[in-house]
Design a protein around this motif. Structure first.
Motif, PDB file in Angstrom:
ATOM      1  N   VAL A  66       0.891  -1.279   0.133  1.00 60.98           N
ATOM      2  CA  VAL A  66       0.026   0.154  -0.059  1.00 60.98           C
ATOM      3  C   VAL A  66       0.666   1.254  -0.024  1.00 60.98           C
ATOM      4  O   VAL A  66       1.863   1.128   0.836  1.00 60.98           O
ATOM      5  N   LEU A  71      -1.644   6.625   3.388  1.00 58.63           N
ATOM      6  CA  LEU A  71      -1.891   6.001   4.619  1.00 58.63           C
ATOM      7  C   LEU A  71      -1.228   6.801   5.730  1.00 58.63           C
ATOM      8  O   LEU A  71      -0.348   7.564   5.665  1.00 58.63           O
ATOM      9  N   LEU A 164       5.954   1.411  -0.713  1.00 59.51           N
ATOM     10  CA  LEU A 164       4.970   0.593  -0.633  1.00 59.51           C
ATOM     11  C   LEU A 164       5.088  -0.275   0.731  1.00 59.51           C
ATOM     12  O   LEU A 164       6.081  -0.980   0.823  1.00 59.51           O
TER      13      LEU A 164
END
Length: 258
Positions: A66, A71, A164
């Motif tokens: 992600v 985030l 990521l």
């Protein structure tokens, strides 16, 4: 240097990604391919695996994770990101690194770019005008201070979206501006990237083991990167919240100590 324009298109094919660059980004595909091959050899698992390079397109493996941008970056994410970058900077052996081209948008190119933007600046508002004046004044007195800094392999883009998180570690994508650099310059670019503060401050510079000389160079390089972002953000862009430019003006003045 960060580019707010669309520089490539991506096509996803199950476990592969095909990345094709626009014609206005010369050399980008070659730099991406070279970086992926170097990292596959010297830091396997840190970046996508290179699969093919043909017709100006790079095909690579699709890695899970992600993006850290978007985030809520907690301490473990930032620590993992710093660990990934430390591995990246030291991944390419010195004899190989010294034979690589310097990455695009190193110090000299940025200074020239900022000077031109300062010269073309039209009076706008007091604080922004002051940032331009103080930035140009600082540029005229800036000496490189490159003695005692470590050479490094630099990714060339500090966007949080390029990191990521897979639940355990951070991996890195996007090497279109990669090449030979130094640790202090790379840390400075990362720390000043708009993605590192626009959605909430992500403090990362202190997580790298820098020598006193590198700490000084990082502080100075952060100033020029802050000025770059001043001009890039001088026209509001839909990917950033309203008021981002005004926040950057304040960051520039604070970074310059003005």
């Amino acid at each position: 240097m960060a580019d707010l324009r669309h520089t490539h298109e991506l096509r996803y094919e199950e476990d592969r990604v095909v990345k094709r660059y626009v014609d206005s980004k010369p050399g980008a595909a070659e730099r991406e391919w070279r970086a992926l091959r170097l990292l596959a050899e010297h830091a396997p698992g840190l970046a996508p695996e290179p699969i093919a390079f043909e017709g100006g397109a790079v095909t690579m493996s699709r890695i899970p994770g992600v993006p850290l941008r978007g985030l809520f970056a907690r301490d473990r994410h930032v620590s993992a990101m710093a660990a990934a970058l430390t591995e990246l900077h030291a991944a390419v052996p010195g004899d190989v690194l010294r034979g690589l081209p310097v990455r695009p948008w190193q110090r000299e190119a940025l200074v020239d770019w900022v000077r031109k933007r300062c010269a073309a600046w039209q009076p706008r508002e007091p604080l922004a005008d002051r940032a331009v004046t103080e930035g140009l004044r600082w540029l005229e007195s800036w000496s490189p201070g490159e003695a005692g800094v470590r050479e490094a392999f630099g990714a060339g883009d500090g966007n949080l979206a390029n990191f990521l998180w897979d639940g355990t570690r951070v991996r890195i994508v996007d090497f279109e501006d990669s090449g030979r650099s130094d640790v202090a310059f790379e840390v400075a670019e990362l720390a000043e990237h708009v993605s590192m503060w626009v959605d909430g401050e992500v403090e990362i510079a202190h997580r790298f083991e820098l020598s006193p000389q590198e700490e000084r160079r990082t502080r100075e390089c952060r100033k020029v990167h802050a000025l770059v972002w001043f001009f890039l953000l001088s026209h509001e862009h839909p990917r950033n919240p309203p008021g981002t430019f005004h926040r950057q003006v304040e960051r520039v003045l604070a970074t310059l100590g003005a």
